[in-house]
Motif scaffolding. Structure first.
Motif, PDB file in Angstrom:
ATOM      1  N   LYS A 309       0.725  -1.171  -0.110  1.00  0.00           N
ATOM      2  CA  LYS A 309      -0.084   0.221  -0.108  1.00  0.00           C
ATOM      3  C   LYS A 309       0.944   1.267   0.031  1.00  0.00           C
ATOM      4  O   LYS A 309       0.385   2.305  -0.513  1.00  0.00           O
ATOM      5  N   LYS A 310       2.143   1.087   0.513  1.00  0.00           N
ATOM      6  CA  LYS A 310       2.840   2.595   0.525  1.00  0.00           C
ATOM      7  C   LYS A 310       3.288   2.548  -0.947  1.00  0.00           C
ATOM      8  O   LYS A 310       3.444   3.716  -1.296  1.00  0.00           O
ATOM      9  N   VAL A 311       3.718   1.427  -1.543  1.00  0.00           N
ATOM     10  CA  VAL A 311       4.173   1.648  -3.006  1.00  0.00           C
ATOM     11  C   VAL A 311       2.974   2.038  -3.650  1.00  0.00           C
ATOM     12  O   VAL A 311       3.242   3.145  -4.633  1.00  0.00           O
ATOM     13  N   LEU A 312       1.826   1.723  -3.400  1.00  0.00           N
ATOM     14  CA  LEU A 312       0.578   2.292  -4.458  1.00  0.00           C
ATOM     15  C   LEU A 312       0.228   3.637  -3.936  1.00  0.00           C
ATOM     16  O   LEU A 312      -0.068   4.513  -4.954  1.00  0.00           O
ATOM     17  N   ALA A 313       0.334   4.289  -2.878  1.00  0.00           N
ATOM     18  CA  ALA A 313       0.306   5.669  -2.552  1.00  0.00           C
ATOM     19  C   ALA A 313       1.154   6.430  -3.166  1.00  0.00           C
ATOM     20  O   ALA A 313       0.939   7.428  -3.577  1.00  0.00           O
ATOM     21  N   ILE A 314       2.395   5.841  -3.482  1.00  0.00           N
ATOM     22  CA  ILE A 314       3.476   6.673  -4.034  1.00  0.00           C
ATOM     23  C   ILE A 314       3.011   6.760  -5.674  1.00  0.00           C
ATOM     24  O   ILE A 314       3.131   7.803  -6.215  1.00  0.00           O
ATOM     25  N   GLU A 315       2.532   5.752  -5.989  1.00  0.00           N
ATOM     26  CA  GLU A 315       2.360   5.805  -7.467  1.00  0.00           C
ATOM     27  C   GLU A 315       0.892   6.440  -7.754  1.00  0.00           C
ATOM     28  O   GLU A 315       0.890   7.082  -8.769  1.00  0.00           O
ATOM     29  N   TYR A 316       0.121   6.624  -6.876  1.00  0.00           N
ATOM     30  CA  TYR A 316      -1.115   7.460  -6.951  1.00  0.00           C
ATOM     31  C   TYR A 316      -0.595   8.851  -6.898  1.00  0.00           C
ATOM     32  O   TYR A 316      -1.117   9.772  -7.650  1.00  0.00           O
ATOM     33  N   LEU A 317       0.163   9.362  -5.995  1.00  0.00           N
ATOM     34  CA  LEU A 317       0.671  10.696  -6.117  1.00  0.00           C
ATOM     35  C   LEU A 317       1.309  11.073  -7.380  1.00  0.00           C
ATOM     36  O   LEU A 317       1.246  12.103  -7.887  1.00  0.00           O
ATOM     37  N   ASP A 318       2.017  10.131  -7.914  1.00  0.00           N
ATOM     38  CA  ASP A 318       2.692  10.502  -9.342  1.00  0.00           C
ATOM     39  C   ASP A 318       1.705  10.609 -10.377  1.00  0.00           C
ATOM     40  O   ASP A 318       1.832  11.502 -11.045  1.00  0.00           O
ATOM     41  N   ARG A 319       0.813   9.767 -10.520  1.00  0.00           N
ATOM     42  CA  ARG A 319      -0.066   9.747 -11.767  1.00  0.00           C
ATOM     43  C   ARG A 319      -1.106  10.390 -11.629  1.00  0.00           C
ATOM     44  O   ARG A 319      -1.992  10.964 -12.427  1.00  0.00           O
ATOM     45  N   ARG A 320      -1.851  10.958 -10.153  1.00  0.00           N
ATOM     46  CA  ARG A 320      -3.038  11.259  -9.819  1.00  0.00           C
ATOM     47  C   ARG A 320      -2.877  12.745  -9.320  1.00  0.00           C
ATOM     48  O   ARG A 320      -3.993  13.393  -9.243  1.00  0.00           O
ATOM     49  N   VAL A 321      -1.669  13.000  -9.000  1.00  0.00           N
ATOM     50  CA  VAL A 321      -1.484  14.645  -8.437  1.00  0.00           C
ATOM     51  C   VAL A 321      -0.409  15.225  -9.321  1.00  0.00           C
ATOM     52  O   VAL A 321      -0.747  16.183 -10.098  1.00  0.00           O
ATOM     53  N   LEU A 322       0.762  14.484  -9.365  1.00  0.00           N
ATOM     54  CA  LEU A 322       2.025  15.224 -10.217  1.00  0.00           C
ATOM     55  C   LEU A 322       1.685  15.251 -11.784  1.00  0.00           C
ATOM     56  O   LEU A 322       1.720  16.392 -12.342  1.00  0.00           O
ATOM     57  N   LYS A 323       1.356  14.359 -12.264  1.00  0.00           N
ATOM     58  CA  LYS A 323       0.960  14.197 -13.774  1.00  0.00           C
ATOM     59  C   LYS A 323      -0.040  15.401 -14.244  1.00  0.00           C
ATOM     60  O   LYS A 323       0.116  16.010 -15.087  1.00  0.00           O
ATOM     61  N   PRO A 324      -1.360  15.170 -13.589  1.00  0.00           N
ATOM     62  CA  PRO A 324      -2.081  16.450 -14.161  1.00  0.00           C
ATOM     63  C   PRO A 324      -1.738  17.611 -13.775  1.00  0.00           C
ATOM     64  O   PRO A 324      -2.101  18.717 -14.476  1.00  0.00           O
ATOM     65  N   LEU A 325      -1.064  17.813 -12.897  1.00  0.00           N
ATOM     66  CA  LEU A 325      -0.725  19.267 -12.360  1.00  0.00           C
ATOM     67  C   LEU A 325       0.248  19.704 -13.501  1.00  0.00           C
ATOM     68  O   LEU A 325       0.210  20.845 -13.976  1.00  0.00           O
ATOM     69  N   THR A 326       1.523  18.801 -13.810  1.00  0.00           N
ATOM     70  CA  THR A 326       2.453  19.362 -15.006  1.00  0.00           C
ATOM     71  C   THR A 326       1.845  19.247 -16.139  1.00  0.00           C
ATOM     72  O   THR A 326       2.253  20.515 -17.095  1.00  0.00           O
ATOM     73  N   GLU A 327       0.994  18.550 -16.561  1.00  0.00           N
ATOM     74  CA  GLU A 327       0.238  18.650 -17.638  1.00  0.00           C
ATOM     75  C   GLU A 327      -0.761  19.936 -18.215  1.00  0.00           C
ATOM     76  O   GLU A 327      -0.594  20.379 -19.274  1.00  0.00           O
ATOM     77  N   CYS A 328      -1.287  20.264 -17.000  1.00  0.00           N
ATOM     78  CA  CYS A 328      -2.041  21.474 -17.252  1.00  0.00           C
ATOM     79  C   CYS A 328      -1.338  22.803 -17.280  1.00  0.00           C
ATOM     80  O   CYS A 328      -1.459  23.475 -17.801  1.00  0.00           O
ATOM     81  N   LEU A 329      -0.241  22.823 -16.408  1.00  0.00           N
ATOM     82  CA  LEU A 329       0.590  24.081 -16.288  1.00  0.00           C
ATOM     83  C   LEU A 329       1.477  24.062 -17.562  1.00  0.00           C
ATOM     84  O   LEU A 329       1.580  25.353 -18.321  1.00  0.00           O
ATOM     85  N   ASP A 330       1.814  22.973 -18.123  1.00  0.00           N
ATOM     86  CA  ASP A 330       2.636  22.990 -19.324  1.00  0.00           C
ATOM     87  C   ASP A 330       1.629  23.545 -20.539  1.00  0.00           C
ATOM     88  O   ASP A 330       2.158  24.251 -21.539  1.00  0.00           O
ATOM     89  N   LYS A 331       0.258  23.020 -20.775  1.00  0.00           N
ATOM     90  CA  LYS A 331      -0.503  23.184 -21.562  1.00  0.00           C
ATOM     91  C   LYS A 331      -0.827  24.523 -21.644  1.00  0.00           C
ATOM     92  O   LYS A 331      -1.082  25.125 -22.777  1.00  0.00           O
ATOM     93  N   GLU A 332      -1.129  25.183 -20.344  1.00  0.00           N
ATOM     94  CA  GLU A 332      -1.201  26.646 -20.182  1.00  0.00           C
ATOM     95  C   GLU A 332      -0.118  27.508 -20.527  1.00  0.00           C
ATOM     96  O   GLU A 332      -0.116  28.890 -20.406  1.00  0.00           O
ATOM     97  N   GLY A 333       0.922  26.951 -20.680  1.00  0.00           N
ATOM     98  CA  GLY A 333       2.184  27.773 -20.968  1.00  0.00           C
ATOM     99  C   GLY A 333       3.052  28.528 -19.686  1.00  0.00           C
ATOM    100  O   GLY A 333       3.356  29.634 -19.846  1.00  0.00           O
ATOM    101  N   VAL A 334       2.535  28.110 -18.581  1.00  0.00           N
ATOM    102  CA  VAL A 334       2.862  28.642 -17.400  1.00  0.00           C
ATOM    103  C   VAL A 334       4.299  28.548 -16.986  1.00  0.00           C
ATOM    104  O   VAL A 334       4.477  27.462 -16.910  1.00  0.00           O
ATOM    105  N   ASP A 335       4.955  29.420 -16.492  1.00  0.00           N
ATOM    106  CA  ASP A 335       6.333  29.213 -15.896  1.00  0.00           C
ATOM    107  C   ASP A 335       6.205  28.790 -14.529  1.00  0.00           C
ATOM    108  O   ASP A 335       5.323  29.520 -13.753  1.00  0.00           O
ATOM    109  N   TYR A 336       6.917  27.756 -14.140  1.00  0.00           N
ATOM    110  CA  TYR A 336       6.674  27.337 -12.902  1.00  0.00           C
ATOM    111  C   TYR A 336       7.936  26.416 -12.474  1.00  0.00           C
ATOM    112  O   TYR A 336       8.655  25.902 -13.089  1.00  0.00           O
ATOM    113  N   ARG A 337       8.187  26.580 -10.901  1.00  0.00           N
ATOM    114  CA  ARG A 337       9.174  25.593 -10.229  1.00  0.00           C
ATOM    115  C   ARG A 337       8.402  24.807  -9.616  1.00  0.00           C
ATOM    116  O   ARG A 337       7.493  25.101  -8.676  1.00  0.00           O
TER     117      ARG A 337
END
Length: 400
Positions: A309-337
Motif C-alpha cells: 500500500k505504501k508503494v501504491l500511495a506513491i504511485e497514486y501521488l505520481d499519476r493522480r497529482v503530479l502528472k495532471p498538475l504538470t500537464e495543465c501548467l505546460d498546456k497553459e504555458g505557465v512558468d513554474y518551479r
C-alpha cells in the motif's frame, strides 16, 4: 512564475528485501517523477533539527521555511488553529486520537495498542464516538473538539505541557509504560475505553470486520503557536491543499489560504485528482503564487506496515497529482518551479517516523537541467547535494 510543493508525507524509507533491496520510492512505478528527474536538481535535505522529535509538525514547518527550533510550540496547537479552537495563552492543546486497543479481559495497563487510526475511521463515525466521550469526560477544565477522521483535539485550561507518547510509536506494545504520568489524563483515557468499548457503533464496526475505535489517546501537547506570515517572509501568496488539520493549522497560522477538497481524507483512498485541481485553481484563477499540496497516504501506509500500500500511495501521488498538475501548467504555458519531497521517513520496518534526511527534486520549467538521475533516496545521496538546515531549502526553491 508559479511555485508548487508536492509533499508525500513519510514517503522516504529504507531498502526492503521484498522489493529487491529498493525503497518503496525507488521501486514504485513513477513515470512522471522519472521524466522530471532527468531535468531536475536531485539532492538530500535534513528536515528535523538535531534533538527534536521526528514528526510531520516539525518537518513541514521546516519545508515551509520556518525554523522549528524557533517556531514550534507543539503539534496539537497547530491542529487547533485549523479546527478553529479559541486558545488562550494559558491553554494546553493535546491531540486526541481515537485508537484501537485490545479488548481482552485484563487490566487497562496491560492492553496493547493495535491501530493508531482505528482503521482510518471516517470523520462522521468518529464524531459520534467523540460526542459520547464529551458527555462522559468534559469538565470546566477539559474540552473536546472534533477534527478529521481519528484526529481530534483536547483543550486543557491552565494546563501543563506534559510529555506524551505518540500512539504510532508504540504499535503492538503494552500501553502501561506509555500512559500519561498526569493522573487526570490517564484516568480520562481509561474512562474513554469504558465509554467506547461497548458503544453500538463499535459493535457494528466489529460485525463488519473493522477495527473498533475504542480508546482516546492523548499526545502532542503544546501552547498557542505564533507563526510569521508566509507572504511576509517570502513575498509569495500561498495556498495549502491538505486533508489533515495539522497542515491546515500551519497554513492558518502563517496567513496562507486553506483549501477544502471534497473526499480528501488523509487515507489511501483520498481525492488525489481533487487536490491537483484545487492547487491549479488557486494558482491559475485565484491569484496565488505558491501552492503546497500535502498527501498523507504514504505516511499512513508506513504506519500500517504495508509495503504494497505504501508503494501504491506513491504511485497514486505520481499519476493522480503530479502528472495532471504538470500537464495543465505546460498546456497553459505557465512558468513554474516544482519541488517534490517527503517531510520525513516513515520506514515500514519500524512503522513510525525517523529523523533521517530525505530526497528532494527541484524542477524549473524555464531552466531544465541535463542529467540522468532518478528521484529516490539512493540517487539523492549520490548527488552530493545536501541541505543540512531544512528550513533553508525554501529560500533555495524560491530563488531568494
Amino acid at each position: 512564475m508559479k511555485y508548487i510543493v508536492v509533499l508525500g508525507d513519510g514517503m522516504a524509507d529504507e531498502e526492503i528485501e521484498a522489493l529487491g533491496n529498493k525503497t518503496p520510492l525507488a521501486y514504485a512505478s513513477t513515470p512522471e517523477m522519472d521524466r522530471l528527474s532527468k531535468m531536475a536538481e536531485i539532492g538530500m535535505v535534513h528536515t528535523i533539527p538535531d534533538g527534536m522529535k521526528p514528526g510531520s509538525d516539525t518537518a513541514n514547518l521546516a519545508v515551509l521555511g520556518y525554523n522549528p527550533e524557533i517556531y514550534y510550540s507543539g503539534r496539537s496547537p497547530l491542529e487547533a488553529l485549523s479546527i478553529g479552537v479559541p486558545m488562550k495563552e494559558t491553554d494546553i492543546a493535546l491531540r486526541c486520537n481515537i485508537v484501537t486497543v485490545s479488548e481482552e479481559e485484563m487490566p487497562f495497563e496491560e492492553k496493547r495498542i493495535l491501530d493508531h487510526s482505528s482503521g482510518e475511521i471516517s470523520t462522521e463515525d468518529c464524531a459520534v464516538l467523540l460526542e459520547a466521550v464529551k458527555k462522559g469526560l468534559e469538565t470546566e477544565a477539559y474540552h473536546f473538539y472534533t477534527g478529521t477522521s481519528y484526529r481530534h483535539c483536547l483543550i486543557w485550561e491552565n494546563g501543563e505541557a506534559v510529555d506524551l507518547t505518540p500512539p504510532h510509536d508504540v504499535l503492538g506494545q503494552k500501553i502501561g509504560p506509555y500512559l500519561p504520568a498526569d493522573h487526570v489524563l490517564k484516568g480520562m483515557m481509561k474512562k474513554s475505553y469504558e465509554i467506547l468499548v461497548n458503544h453500538p457503533l463499535n459493535q457494528e464496526r466489529k460485525k463488519q470486520g473493522k477495527n473498533p475505535a475504542n480508546c482516546c489517546w492523548f499526545w502532542g501537547a503544546g501552547t498557542k503557536p505564533e507563526l510569521d506570515s508566509f507572504e511576509g517572509k517570502t513575498g509569495k501568496r500561498g495556498i495549502m491543499v491538505s486533508a489533515v488539520d495539522l497542515l491546515k493549522g500551519i497554513a492558518a497560522g502563517a496567513g496562507m489560504g486553506v483549501c477544502h477538497v471534497e473526499g480528501a481524507n488523509g487515507g489511501l483512498d483520498t481525492n488525489y485528482e481533487g487536490k491537483a485541481r484545487a492547487a491549479l485553481k488557486g494558482l491559475l484563477e485565484d491569484g496565488y503564487d505558491f501552492a503546497y499540496i500535502h498527501v498523507e497516504a504514504p505516511d499512513e501506509m508506513g504506519h500500517q506496515g504495508s509495503i504494497e500500500k505504501k508503494v501504491l500511495a506513491i504511485e497514486y501521488l505520481d499519476r493522480r497529482v503530479l502528472k495532471p498538475l504538470t500537464e495543465c501548467l505546460d498546456k497553459e504555458g505557465v512558468d513554474y518551479r516544482l519541488m517534490v519531497l517527503p517531510d520525513h521517513p516513515t520506514p515500514i520496518r519500524v512503522r513510525t517516523h525517523t529523523a533521517g534526511s530525505v530526497p528532494y527534486m527541484l524542477y524549473d520549467s524555464t531552466a531544465p537541467l541535463e542529467g540522468c538521475r532518478d528521484y529516490n533516496e539512493k540517487e539523492g545521496k549520490e548527488s552530493g547535494i545536501y541541505v543540512e538546515q531544512g528550513y533553508k531549502l525554501m529560500e533555495h526553491f524560491l530563488g531568494r
